[in-house]
Structure formats: C-alpha cells, structure tokens
Design a protein around this motif. Structure first.
Motif, PDB file in Angstrom:
ATOM      1  N   TYR A 205      39.970  52.132  37.798  1.00  9.54           N
ATOM      2  CA  TYR A 205      40.002  51.733  38.706  1.00  9.54           C
ATOM      3  C   TYR A 205      39.749  52.101  39.922  1.00  9.54           C
ATOM      4  N   PRO A 206      39.304  53.077  40.700  1.00 13.14           N
ATOM      5  CA  PRO A 206      39.332  53.988  41.948  1.00 13.14           C
ATOM      6  C   PRO A 206      39.276  52.713  43.054  1.00 13.14           C
ATOM      7  N   ASP A 207      37.948  51.935  42.911  1.00  8.59           N
ATOM      8  CA  ASP A 207      38.127  50.754  44.132  1.00  8.59           C
ATOM      9  C   ASP A 207      37.190  49.971  43.856  1.00  8.59           C
ATOM     10  N   ASN A 208      37.622  49.140  45.557  1.00  6.98           N
ATOM     11  CA  ASN A 208      36.796  47.636  44.937  1.00  6.98           C
ATOM     12  C   ASN A 208      36.579  47.240  46.348  1.00  6.98           C
TER      13      ASN A 208
ATOM     14  N   LYS B 277      34.785  45.113  47.797  1.00  3.45           N
ATOM     15  CA  LYS B 277      34.963  43.394  48.676  1.00  3.45           C
ATOM     16  C   LYS B 277      36.791  43.380  48.811  1.00  3.45           C
ATOM     17  N   LEU B 278      37.391  43.356  47.112  1.00  2.00           N
ATOM     18  CA  LEU B 278      38.807  43.409  47.280  1.00  2.00           C
ATOM     19  C   LEU B 278      39.296  43.596  48.775  1.00  2.00           C
ATOM     20  N   GLU B 279      39.002  44.668  48.759  1.00  2.00           N
ATOM     21  CA  GLU B 279      39.964  46.026  50.255  1.00  2.00           C
ATOM     22  C   GLU B 279      39.265  44.565  51.159  1.00  2.00           C
ATOM     23  N   LEU B 280      38.060  44.595  51.347  1.00  2.00           N
ATOM     24  CA  LEU B 280      37.594  43.835  52.729  1.00  2.00           C
ATOM     25  C   LEU B 280      38.791  42.759  52.741  1.00  2.00           C
ATOM     26  N   TRP B 281      38.833  41.797  51.241  1.00  2.00           N
ATOM     27  CA  TRP B 281      39.494  40.500  51.395  1.00  2.00           C
ATOM     28  C   TRP B 281      41.206  40.585  52.233  1.00  2.00           C
TER      29      TRP B 281
ATOM     30  N   ARG C  11      40.501  56.138  49.693  1.00  2.00           N
ATOM     31  CA  ARG C  11      40.064  55.926  51.672  1.00  2.00           C
ATOM     32  C   ARG C  11      40.718  54.665  52.454  1.00  2.00           C
ATOM     33  N   ALA C  12      40.821  53.059  51.793  1.00  2.00           N
ATOM     34  CA  ALA C  12      41.046  53.004  52.661  1.00  2.00           C
ATOM     35  C   ALA C  12      42.863  53.426  52.868  1.00  2.00           C
TER      36      ALA C  12
ATOM     37  N   ALA D 161      47.800  46.686  43.683  1.00  2.00           N
ATOM     38  CA  ALA D 161      46.565  47.271  42.369  1.00  2.00           C
ATOM     39  C   ALA D 161      46.095  48.284  41.296  1.00  2.00           C
ATOM     40  N   THR D 162      47.469  49.355  42.373  1.00  2.00           N
ATOM     41  CA  THR D 162      47.067  50.759  41.297  1.00  2.00           C
ATOM     42  C   THR D 162      47.979  50.071  40.106  1.00  2.00           C
TER      43      THR D 162
END
Lengths: 475, 110, 615, 250
Positions: free
Chosen positions: A268-271, A273-277, C318-319, C372-373
């Motif tokens: 599950y490398p990224d999301n 929407k979640l990061e934006l939140w 990236r974040a 999250a990781t």
C-alpha cells in the motif's frame, strides 16, 4: 530529633556569646546583617560553601584591614600581587568576587561584625553535627580502599558474570532448538501494549499530582496572564488529543500487526486523498493557533499607556536592583562609564532628574497599576523572569530592553489563595550568568495603593537621604 | 570531457574571447557609474539611493557569475542549485537590518 | 566521464597492499571512516552521558556530599561537593558533546559515510581524501574539546550556546578563560570537518549514483543525508563567521558583541558599539538548522528500518521526500524562535512564530506516514525496529511541545525553563539517539560483518525507552512551575523545592538509563569480535548495500556495480515470490536503465524543481 | 572507457550513472564549497549591516570637494565640524581619501576604485586562461595565469597600503578617530577576511601555474584544474563587488 537534644546546649552558648558582645558592637552587627543579606547572600553563607567560601570565622583567618580591601575590590588586590589574595583566588577556582566599592569602610566592618556574631552562634551546632556526619558518611577519607566500594566492585563483577552466563544459556538453547530461545516478537508486542497503558496512566497521574504544583494552579497574577493561560489551555487541548491518538495508534499497530511468520503485509505505497487530508487538517489547526498566538503576542507587546509607571531593573553578577523615578516621575539618565566607583548603577550624576530617584533591593509594585520596566545589565546577559506574572525579558548589557504588565493580585491575596503565609512573588535570573546564577533573585511585593505609597515614601532618595545598602552618595 | 560539453553551448574561441572582453568593459563601466553616482547622490538620504548601489552590485555579480564563472552556459539545474539558497541570505539580511534598526531606536531614541 | 575515472582510480587502489596505518588509521575507505566516526561518537557520547550523571546527582541531592567526586574532579569537587562553576561547565560541555560530537558527527557522520556510497552504488566518496580529512578534523576537534576540561579555570561554562558577553570577556566567569578559547578552536575545527564531509556527501549523491539510480529511486536515508548535508553546508559557515568575530572580541579587543561594558570588567578597554543579540542571531542561524541536521538522518534511518521490518513500502514516498525538503527549507527561516525574549522587534517575533508553527505540518505528515506504514504490516520487531518505533513515539511527544514553545506569546513564560529542557531532550536528544541506535542495530552486520546480540538489544531498548520517558516527561511540570534550567540547585526557592522528590526520581531514572547504555556498550564491543557471523542480507532488505559482500572490499563490489531497476521499497509486492525485491533485480523484460526513455510511472518524482523541466 | 556517456542520452539527467549537472564531481565540489563560503562572507556582511544599522546615519559632507587640499589635521577638523561622532557612522569618502605618492589632496574613493579595477582585470586574465585551457593552448594558459598572479599580488599590495594608511591615522581594532570603533573593527575583519581569500587564491594560482609549466594538465588531457581555481578566483572578485558596495558606497 537531633535539634531537640541540641537546643539547650545551643541556647546556652548563644546566651554566653551575646553577653560578651558590647551594645555598640551589637548595633553594628545589626546593620551588618541587613547589608549582608542585601549584598552577600547570593554568593556566601556562614557555614557552607556556596559560590564563595563559607565565611565562618573569617575574622580569625584574615585581618580586618585586608578584608576591607578585599571586599572593596578583590581584583585590584590580586593584581597588586598580595600573596594571600592570589591564594584565595586560586582556591576558589579563579572565580572573581564582585567589587563593592560603594560600601564604606564602616559598613564593611559592620558586615564583618555580623559574620563574627554568626560564626560564634553557629559554632556549637556544627561541632555537635560532626559525629553524625561521620556515622552517616561511612568514612570520607581513603575512599578508594573502603570496604563498601570494594563490595560494590565485587557485586558488579558478579552481576556481569551472571548476565554473561544467562546469555550463554540462551544461546545454547537456541542453537539446540534451531530457533530463538525467546520469541521477542510476541514479547515486544505485548510489552508495547503494557507500555502504552502504563504510560498513559502515568501521564494522567502526572497531571493530577504534579499539575497541581504548576503555576496554573493558582492562576495568573497579571492582566495579560489570563489571556496567556487561555492560549496555553487551548494548545494543551489540541496537542493532548493528537498525543493520545497518535501514541495509541503507534503502539496498537505495533501489537496488532506483529509478524506471525505466515501473513504477508499489504502492499500500500500511497493514497493521495489521505495524504492531502492529513496535510490539510494540521495546517488548518495550526492556522488557528498561529492567529490566536499572534493576537496574544501583539497584546503583550503593545505600546504602553501614558499612565504607566516606569521602573528600571538593573542586573549584575549576582543580584538585582530596582530604580523608581521619585517625586518628579522621571528616571534619571544613566551612563555606563560611571558604573563602579561609588555609583553602582551608573546613574548619570549630571542629570538632575536622578537626584530624587530611589534605588531598592526589593521590588514593590502597586496592584492594578500598569508598570513598564526598562532593563539594564552591568556585565553579562541576565533574564528577568517573573513566573507568576507570565512575564520575562532578557537584560542585555548595552541594549535597553523593555516589558510591561499589570499586576492584579496582591501578595497577601496570593498568600491566602495558596494558603501559604510565607509565599512571596519572585523575580529570578533565567539566563546563565555565572556561578551564583541559581541564587540571583529579588523579592517582589504587590501592594495595595496605600501600602505602596507608604513604602515608597519610606525609601531614601538617592542624594539627600541616609544611604542604605545600595543607595549612592552622588555629590 | 566537460570542456567538449561546454563547447557545445559556446561559440568559437574568438567569440568567447570577445564576450570576455565585453564583460570586462561592462564591469568597468558599472564601477565608474558607481563612483560617479556616489558623488552625485552624496547629499541624498533617501532609501532608494542604497537600492541603486545594491542593484548595480547585483548586475555586476550577474556578469561575474554568468560569464566569468561560466554559469550562463551550465545546466539550469546547477544554476538553481547554487543561486536559490541565496534566498536565505536575503531573508537573513532583511531581518537583520530590521533588527539593527530596532536596536538603533532602542538605543538612541528612548 | 570523471566518475568513470574515479572508478578507475579505485580499481587501481585495490592493487595496493594496505598496511595497518592506511587500513585502520588514515584510511580513505568510507566504510572504515564510518566506523571511526561511530566509535569516536560512542566514546564522546559516553563522556557526555557521564557528565549528565554527575550533574543529575547534584540536582537530586543538593545537600549531600559525594566523596568520589573529589576523586574524579579534583578541586572542582572539593569535599565531595560539586562546584557551582563546574556545574555550568558540565552542562556546557554535555550540551556541546551531545549536539555536535555525538548527534551530528556520530550520527550523520557515521551513517552518511557508510550508506551514501553503498546505497547509491558508488565505489567510494567523490573525494576519499577529503573524507579522511573530515574525520581527522573531527578527531582533532574532539581532542581539543576534551583537553579544555583540564585547563585552569575549567572548560567553557557559558552554556552550549556560548552567548557573549559571558563568552566574550575572558574574566566574566572562570570558564570564560582558556577553556572558552579552546571551545571556539574545537568548534572551528568541527566546522571544517563538517564542511569537508558535507561537500563530499552532496557531490557523491548527485554525481556518482549507479546506472538507474534515479533521484526518485533513492532510499529515504539518502534523501535525508542529502538534505542534512545541504543544511550543514549553508548554516555552519554562519557559525564560522560568528565564532571568528567572537574570537576577535575575546582576544583582540574588538566590540562586535559588546556594548556599554565598563573598562574595568573588559580588560582595560571600554567596549561599546556592538550587540550581544547579534551573536545570538548568527548562532541560531546555525543552531536551528542544526536541530534538523541532527533529526533528519534519524528520521531517514527510521523510514528505512520501518519499511524493511514492516515488510511494506514506506507510505507516501513522495510526501516523505517533500516533507524532508520542506523541513530543510523552513529550518532556515525560523531561528529567531530561540530569541523571542531577547527584546527583539515584536514584528520579527511574529514572522518567526509563523514559520515555526508551519514546520509542524511536514512533521505531522511524516508521523502519519509512519503510522500508515505500520498499518497492516507484517512487523518483525528487531531491536532496530523497536528503536525506530520508539523514535516515532518520542518524536510525537517532544514535537508537540514545540507547538507551545514556537508560540511567541507562550514562550515568554516557558523560555529557558525545564519545559524547554524536556522538549528538546525528547525531540532531538532522545529521538535522535533512538534513530542512531536503530541505525547501529540495523547496519551493524554491514559495518562489522557480525550480528549484535538480540536479547541484549531488546533489554537495552526497553530500559532506554522507559528511562527516557521517566527522565524527561516529568520535567514539563517543573517547567510549568517556573523552574529555570541551568540552576545548580533549587534550594534557594521554597516554591521549587517541592520538586525535590521528582528530581530524585529523575536522577534514578537517568542512572537506570545510563546502566542500559553500559549493556549496549558491552554488546557493541563484544560483538565486534565475538558476535555471530552475519549473512549477506540479514534483514531481507531491498537496498543496494546488502548486495555487497559481507567482507569489506575497497571499492565495495568485486565486479561491476549493480544497476538499479526499481525503487527501494518493493516489499510484499503482489505477485512476487518473496516479500522483497532488491533494487538491482529487473522485472521480466525490463530494459537496462540506461536505455530507458522514462522512469517507472509509479515513482516518477521530479526531484528539484527545474531540473527536468529544463531538459 | 565510456567517454561518450555525457553526450548521449541527455534527456535522462537524474537517472544515475552520470552527473545531473553535466559537470565533473570536482567542479561540483568547488561550486558547493563556494556556495558555503558565500554564506561565511554573508555572515560577516550581515554583522556589518546589523551594527551599521544600529548606529545613526552618516553625516554626509558636501563642503569638502574632491581634489581639495588636505591638511594633516583633516580628521580633527572634520571631527570638530561634527562629522565624526560616536553616534554616527562615518561617511566613507572622508575616511578613504588617500592615494599613494599623492599627499595632501582629498581623493575620495579613488584608491579603492583602482583596487577594484585591478581585481576585475585579474579576473579577466583568469577567464582567458580557462578559455585557453579549453583549446589546450599551454603557452597561453601559462601567460594568463602569470598575469592573474601579478594582479592578485598587486591587489594585496594595495590592501596592505590602505591598511597601513588607515592604521597610521589611528584606527585599530578598538579605536577609531572617525567615529564608532565598530567601523574600524568591521573594516579590518571584512577586508581582512577577503584579503585572506585573495592570498590563498594567489597561492593556489601559483601552484597551478607551476603545474601548467610542468605540463601536468597537458598529460592529463584537460585543464579542468585551471577551471576550478578560476571559479575560486572569480568568487573572490564577486565578494569584492559586495564589499565595495556595502563598505565604500552605502
């Protein structure tokens, strides 16, 4: 308990000593006591070494004339090559003693007289204490060969041996079984939950027990302090929620998702929407905090009203003075070049406004009267910290800093509130400034209007009045 | 092989030389302008006077870095890597001048 | 071309027989230099920790005497009582050692040196010679600093921030004499070391990556080291300038930092015209980025360790890069939050406050990404992983109090109290130490070819975590009661004396923490010689360093440097046989990176703004 | 081997295997070092700016015209006119108004203009040496390197003269007849630090010059080393531009 046994003995000795001292002498010792407490206690005590050496029996060790010279300006005496002075300087780690050229010879003699009285009264207690310290200390001399130390070494070595042996056994077991003897994965995951629960519990306990000891318990004693406390509590609420959520998640995940050797992790490398939140939400919350903070900050640093009283706070190694404007309500100018000789604060002798200024060792303020402080330092940076008033400002040599606040609770009201009859507000030094930094404080008294006026009137003005410890004869 | 790389961007050696000399005259010219302006504006106390000299300085710096130090012909990435951090210096300078001015007010006006 | 030249010269090196001196002392091999940095750092750390034990004893038992102090400290501990002047010296040197010598050189120096060439796929640093100089400057600097402990008047005692006039007037306090001069000399040497290192790290990361190692495929450790090196490179010179002026003030009678100092106090010359606040600005322009110089490598290590041991790709790669860069950039514009109460312009206070609180956003993003990781991972709780989790916990606890201190209005009453001590010991003291420990446990097999004892590691972790919280958490309450830091004793204040029990508790916890480190030291040094032999890739990790042989080679890989085909976080990829795919493994039919037109779509990060746009 | 890596595939700049900036690591390191050194100089200039701003503005003098005659008591006279006081920063054109071999004439900022010219000129010869290096023209490189060294040495000589004159007028690190002591101290530290850079630049140039003569770079196949010291030399020039602007003009 010890005290009760010693009491009769001490009383007798005190009585004896006093009977030997002439009336005149007692009087000068009385003056010496005031001077001693104003000028010396930040670095010296009678019986114990503080920053400077203990002063007990100093009149027996040194001649009075030498002491006078030393107290007036020890550095000069050292520079002149006086052997005793150099030795004393070396013995005290070359920590220079503040010069007291503003004290007259007679004043210094009265301080010495006070020390003499104190040395003699304190003597019996000291003698009686010696056996107890010996008993408790278990022998101060020859420390390295003492039995206790050797015992500690032996125990330490044994401990290392035992640990080593346990590790060997564990290794042996894991070698035989072909897998680790202890399953640290499951132990750790359980310990994490234990740690989480105990940790959160301890945090709550801390807030309940030690939270009561903080200055929030009795509330602020200044006008802006109310806003300060509000700001603090809002921040506490927000960060508290974040603290609990994140710590619980962290340790809970640590427990829940421990490897059992069979499961495969979720790729599950990224999301986005979640990061934006979770970028946006902290940003919004912080914006709120920033705006509130800016408002509070601007209130605290706003320009003062004309009715504000001006007080100058003067800091030196290691003590404080305050200067009030006097009847003309104008503080005299200052000039650092005049600091030192008879003029400890460097008040400008050419400025007539200075003549009715009042210099004190104890800060008195009038309740509900705004006060603006001008800070001035003689030597290094100090910081004037008034914890109960939620106020602090650095005192920087050569840079006239300012701060203002309005005290709202008198000393006696606060004593009632805290149910502590000995409570006093304090001004303390909060910027590292040397060996006696930790004793550099000034008593702050918040008076009612009447009391304040009465107090102010009783203080000698700079030029005409009888000089007290810090006052300066200017002409 | 850097040099061959550079030659891709630049022209023939004689063009390069003429560019160097051109830059030299520009720098010299600006320095003369600096000095002349100094005396012309001597009695002026306005803030913009300082800006005139600073801008002239930055223009000179542009030519030194761009032509003499060859930055004009390097990759943009290198240029940004070297030039952008200077933003911090500008920020620092701006704040320190404000603070110096504040010290001035505390010291001389109070 | 030149990096190929480099490669060439290294191949040449291998033909030389190394003697003892060139192999162990003046080594130019980055792996050996890393070990030198680590061991020097550990020694300095032990000294710094012992110092803290001594002043903790004083704080807990201000009325007691400890005869052994006279044995170690001589006249500074006369009759078993710590001298107040020497107390200040201890806290100063403790701070200096921990901040610069352990957490900057020991942490970033060690792991940048070890991991940069190995993880980007280079034979060595860009300039191995400068790299060696970097270590020896650091070593000399350490020696000078320790030497200052033995001079007359004692070492520097003005706090690790050495504010003038305390540091500028040789007669201000005993520690302002020779000890202070040596401190400055040590610092100048240290700055030289850090610049030599930093230039090398940046050049290596930018120029010497192996084929296919795009910026967007670099492990987060490398991103952290890169940002750290840039921070150091841009901020240390400012301290150099500041120290230079301070040296002139001390020794040549100038007054850059002095104003209205009477001639008598200043050695005969009337000092006026400067400002002590100027030094604070110059110092904190370094000092604040320095905090991130300490923290970022620890966060980088944590990212790598957490991803590997969760068997999951790091969430939001990236974040994570973005927040590292954002923290790096912001760290340059917030230094003034250390100076809210110096009487500076309130407008500047507002500017600094704004910048400071913004930093909380990227920090929050990092924390959430770590969580999250871990989520739905397959956690293997090795000591390294435990320390990484501990770091996240401490980072949260200590980071949140930064929101109070960054607020100018709140800072007025919290400044220089124990609240501050608690804050920075949690967030950059303990957290960074945890990052360092995590790194040591994780890369120990790569560094020494042997494994550390796991059981001892776990015990070490739990004792350290518990003691870190027990020592620093209660301090917040002391701060909120107004107890100032750097006080030799609180005995003169009835209001603070209520904390005497707490101080005792903290000291006992600190001693426990110290004992735990003894366990670590024993484990560390024992395992160097007697530890279990390591296998090639003990943690089943994806990064390139585990493709190099266990035995150290000068040049890192015996044959060609492996090419890179993917990012570093292909853990538990659906469809794959193992739960990890090393970076040098191509997918079926994947073409050689040099022939590729564009990178893999899922990780096409544009690293620096204009780099790609320009071409 | 792989001599053509840089020219192929320039699209894929950040992809590893070569420099994203298409410069060698050595040159990149020099650039990074210069960036860092720029911050050192900035810190000194910032200290200057801070202290300068904490004093009152210079009192400008428009009475004394260039080429006016100076008496020996110039400084004292200006002091009496109230142009040099402790609270005000001195006006630079009244301080730096001497020229070697010309006594008694008020030549404001003439000498420093000459110094600037010398430094710019030595920068030109340096860049010409670099350009010649690209063409592998050893004789030209050595010629221009030599001229650069002469230029650097001349600049240092000028600075020594300026310092001597200034000290001769009574300026020290803790004294200044022209007003605030900080002015003299800052002058010595900023120009001194710059002069130290010029000095090390000259030393580097000398070493490289002898290497050029010995044919080291001819054998190596490229004159990149000359480029690297060239970068350093131009940087020194660059710093002077700002020292000149801030110290003498503003």
């Amino acid at each position: 308990m010890k005290i009760f046994k010693l009491l009769p003995k001490t009383a007798l000795l005190i009585a004896l000593t006093f009977s030997m001292i002439s009336n005149l002498f007692a009087q000068s010792a009385e003056e010496g006591k005031t001077l001693f407490q104003a000028n010396c206690t930040s670095c010296h005590a009678i019986n114990e070494k503080v920053v400077g050496p203990a002063l007990k029996d100093v009149h027996k060790r040194r001649e009075e004339a030498w002491l006078v010279k030393w107290i007036k300006n020890s550095q000069k005496l050292i520079a002149s090559g006086d052997a005793v002075a150099v030795l004393v300087y070396k013995e005290n780690n070359e920590s220079p003693m503040t010069a007291f050229e503003n004290l007259s010879d007679n004043q210094i003699k009265s301080i010495i007289a006070y020390v003499k009285v104190e040395s003699e009264t304190a003597a019996p207690a000291k003698i009686a204490e010696i056996p107890t310290t010996v008993a408790a200390g278990g022998g101060n001399s020859n420390d390295f060969s003492s039995a206790i130390n050797w015992l500690l070494v032996v125990i330490g070595l044994l401990l290392v041996g035992v640990i080593r042996y346990v590790f060997l056994i564990l290794n042996r077991i894991s070698d035989i079984q072909g897998k680790p003897a202890v399953n640290w994965n499951s132990i750790n995951s359980i310990l994490m939950i234990v740690f989480l629960v105990v940790g959160l519990g301890a945090t709550v306990w801390e807030f309940m027990v030690h939270g009561k000891l903080t200055y929030f318990n009795e509330g602020p004693a200044s006008e802006h302090g109310v806003e300060y406390d509000n700001m603090f509590m809002i921040t506490l609420a927000i960060t508290g929620v974040v603290f609990i959520i994140t710590q619980v998640l962290l340790f809970w995940y640590g427990f829940k998702y421990k490897s059992d050797g069979k499961r495969k992790a979720l790729y599950y490398p990224d999301n986005h929407k979640l990061e934006l939140w979770w970028t946006a939400v902290p940003a919004v919350v912080l914006t709120v905090l920033v705006i509130r903070g800016l408002i509070t900050w601007s209130h605290m640093t706003a320009k003062t009203e004309p009715s504000t009283r001006n007080v100058e706070i003067f800091a030196y190694q290691f003590g404080w003075n305050a200067r009030y404007a006097g009847a003309d309500n104008k503080l005299g100018k200052h000039d650092f070049r005049q600091v030192g000789k008879v003029n400890a604060l460097g008040v400008d002798t050419a400025d007539a406004n200075a003549y009715d200024d009042i210099i004190v060792n104890e800060l008195h303020l009038e309740v509900n009267q705004p006060v603006e402080f001008a800070f001035r330092a003689k030597d290094v940076i100090h910081s004037a910290y008034f914890p109960h008033f939620r106020a602090q400002m650095n005192v920087v040599p050569g840079l006239p800093t300012r701060f203002h606040f309005t005290p709202t609770v008198t000393t006696s009201e606060m004593r009632e509130k805290k149910k502590d009859a000995t409570f006093d507000y304090i001004l303390l030094c909060n910027k590292i400034c040397g060996g006696a930094h930790y004793r550099m404080k000034m008593k702050v008294v918040i008076d009612t209007k009447e009391d304040f006026q009465k107090w102010l009137k009783s203080q000698p003005v700079l030029v005409s009045g009888k000089s007290n410890s810090a006052a300066v004869a200017l002409k | 092989m850097e040099h061959t790389e550079h030659l891709e961007h630049t022209e023939t050696p004689s063009d390069m030389k003429s560019q160097i000399w051109k830059t030299f005259w520009i720098l010299l010219g600006f320095t003369v302008v600096d000095i002349v302006l100094y005396f012309v504006l001597l009695s002026t106390h306005a803030m913009w006077k300082n800006w005139v000299f600073i801008i002239l300085g930055v223009v000179k710096a542009y030519y030194i870095v761009g032509v003499f130090m060859h930055m004009k012909f390097e990759r943009k990435a290198l240029m940004y890597t070297i030039v952008l951090p200077m933003v911090f210096v500008i920020f620092f300078v701006a704040l320190m001048l404000i603070e110096g001015d504040f010290t001035n007010i505390l010291r001389w006006l109070k | 071309m030149s990096d190929h030249n480099m490669t060439h010269s290294h191949d040449d090196h291998e033909h030389h027989e190394d003697n003892f001196i060139t192999k162990y002392v003046f080594s130019m091999d980055h792996k050996m230099i890393a070990r030198q940095f680590l061991i020097t750092g550990i020694i300095m750390g032990t000294i710094g920790m012992l110092m803290s034990m001594i002043f903790r004893l004083q704080l807990a038992y201000p009325d007691m005497t400890f005869p052994f102090l006279e044995g170690i400290l001589g006249h500074w501990g006369k009759d078993g009582k710590l001298d107040p002047n020497f107390y200040l010296a201890l806290i100063t040197i403790h701070g200096t050692i921990m901040v610069f010598y352990v957490l900057t050189a020991g942490l970033s120096g060690t792991f940048s040196n070890l991991l940069i060439p190995l993880q980007v796929g280079a034979r060595d640093m860009a300039s191995p010679f400068m790299n060696m100089l970097s270590y020896w400057f650091f070593f000399t600097s350490s020696v000078v600093l320790l030497w200052s402990l033995f001079v007359d008047g004692g070492p520097a005692s003005a706090g690790w921030t050495v504010y003038p006039p305390l540091s500028a007037l040789p007669k201000a306090i005993p520690g302002s004499g020779t000890g202070m001069t040596l401190w400055l000399v040590a610092m100048v040497l240290f700055i030289a070391s850090s610049l030599l290192g930093g230039i090398n790290y940046i050049a290596t990361i930018l120029n010497m990556r192996t084929k296919g190692m795009k910026m967007s495929r670099m492990p987060l450790t490398i991103w952290a080291f890169l940002t750290t090196a840039i921070l150091g490179l841009l901020s240390f010179p400012v301290l150099l300038g500041g120290s230079l002026l301070l040296i002139f003030d001390r020794s040549f009678g100038t007054s850059f930092y002095l104003s209205e100092i009477v001639a008598e106090f200043a050695g005969g010359i009337e000092r006026t015209g400067g400002s002590p606040i100027l030094f604070q600005h110059l110092f904190w322009f370094l000092g604040h980025p320095e905090v991130y110089i300490i923290l970022l490598p620890a966060l980088g290590i944590t990212s790598e360790v957490i991803a590997t041991n969760s068997r999951k790709p790091i969430f939001g790669y990236r974040a994570m890069i973005g927040s590292i860069l954002a923290i790096g950039i912001l760290s340059f514009i917030v230094w003034g939050h250390h100076m809210f109460i110096t009487g500076m312009n309130p407008f500047l206070g507002s500017v600094f406050m704004l910048g400071t609180l913004i930093i909380a956003v990227p920090s929050a993003v990092k924390t959430f990404n770590y969580l999250a990781t871990l989520w739905k991972g397959n956690l293997i709780l090795t000591p390294a992983m435990m320390f990484a989790i501990g770091l996240v916990s401490l980072f949260i606890s200590g980071g949140l109090t930064g929101i109070y201190l960054g607020n100018a209005a709140l800072d007025i009453n919290l400044h220089d109290t124990y609240f501050v001590v608690a804050h920075f010991h949690l967030v950059m003291g303990s957290a960074a130490i945890f990052g360092m420990m995590s790194g040591v446990y994780h890369w120990y097999p790569r560094m020494f070819g042997r494994m550390m004892n796991e059981t001892a590691g776990h015990i070490h972790f739990w004792l350290t975590l518990i003691s870190a919280y027990c020592v620093f958490f209660p301090m917040h309450f002391m701060g909120l009661a107004g107890v100032p830091r750097r006080y030799y004793a609180n005995t003169a204040y009835d209001q603070f004396n209520v904390f005497v029990d707490m101080n005792e508790f903290i000291t006992i916890a600190a001693l426990l923490g110290g004992l735990a480190q003894v366990l670590f030291l024993a484990n560390f040094f024992y395992s160097i010689f007697k530890g279990k032999r390591a296998v090639q890739n003990p943690w089943s990790s994806n990064t390139l360093e585990w493709t190099a042989p266990v035995e150290h080679l000068h040049g890192n890989w015996p044959g060609e440097i492996p090419h890179v085909y993917r990012w570093a976080y292909d853990y538990s990829k659906p469809g794959a046989e193992d739960d990890f795919i090393p970076q040098n493994v191509p997918d079926a039919g994947q073409i050689d990176p040099m022939e590729e037109a564009n990178g893999l779509p899922e990780v096409s990060v544009k690293p620096l703004v204009a780099a790609e746009a320009a071409h | 081997m792989a001599t053509n890596t840089l020219t192929t595939n320039t699209k894929f700049t950040w992809g590893g295997g070569k420099s994203p900036f298409s410069v060698s690591y050595g040159k990149l390191m020099m650039w990074i070092f210069l960036l860092s050194d720029a911050f050192t100089f900035s810190s000194l200039l910032i200290a200057y700016g801070f202290i300068r701003y904490s004093f009152l503005e210079p009192i400008r003098n428009t009475i004394v015209k260039p080429f006016d005659h100076l008496s020996h008591e110039f400084v004292r006279e200006m002091g009496e006119k109230g142009l040099f006081v402790k609270e005000h920063w001195p006006s630079p054109e009244l301080v730096f108004n001497h020229f070697p071999f010309i006594h008694g004439v008020h030549l404001p900022l003439f000498f420093v203009s000459l110094m600037t010219f010398i430094l710019i000129f030595s920068s030109v010869t340096m860049v010409l040496a670099v350009e010649a290096g690209h063409r592998m023209a050893k004789d030209e490189v050595s010629k221009y390197m030599f001229l650069t060294i002469i230029g650097g040495a001349a600049f240092l000589g000028c600075q020594a003269w300026e310092w001597t004159t200034f000290i001769g007028e009574g300026a020290t690190l803790h004294g200044n007849p022209f007003g605030p002591t900080s002015f003299a101290a800052l002058f010595f530290i900023v120009t001194g630090f710059h002069g130290f850079h010029v000095f090390s630049g000259v030393m580097l140039n000398v070493i490289i010059y002898f290497n050029v003569l010995a044919g080291t770079y001819e054998k190596r196949g490229h004159y990149e080393m000359v480029e690297k010291v060239g970068l350093y030399w131009h940087f020194v020039d660059l710093v002077w531009v700002f020292v000149f602007t801030f110290f003498y003009l503003i």
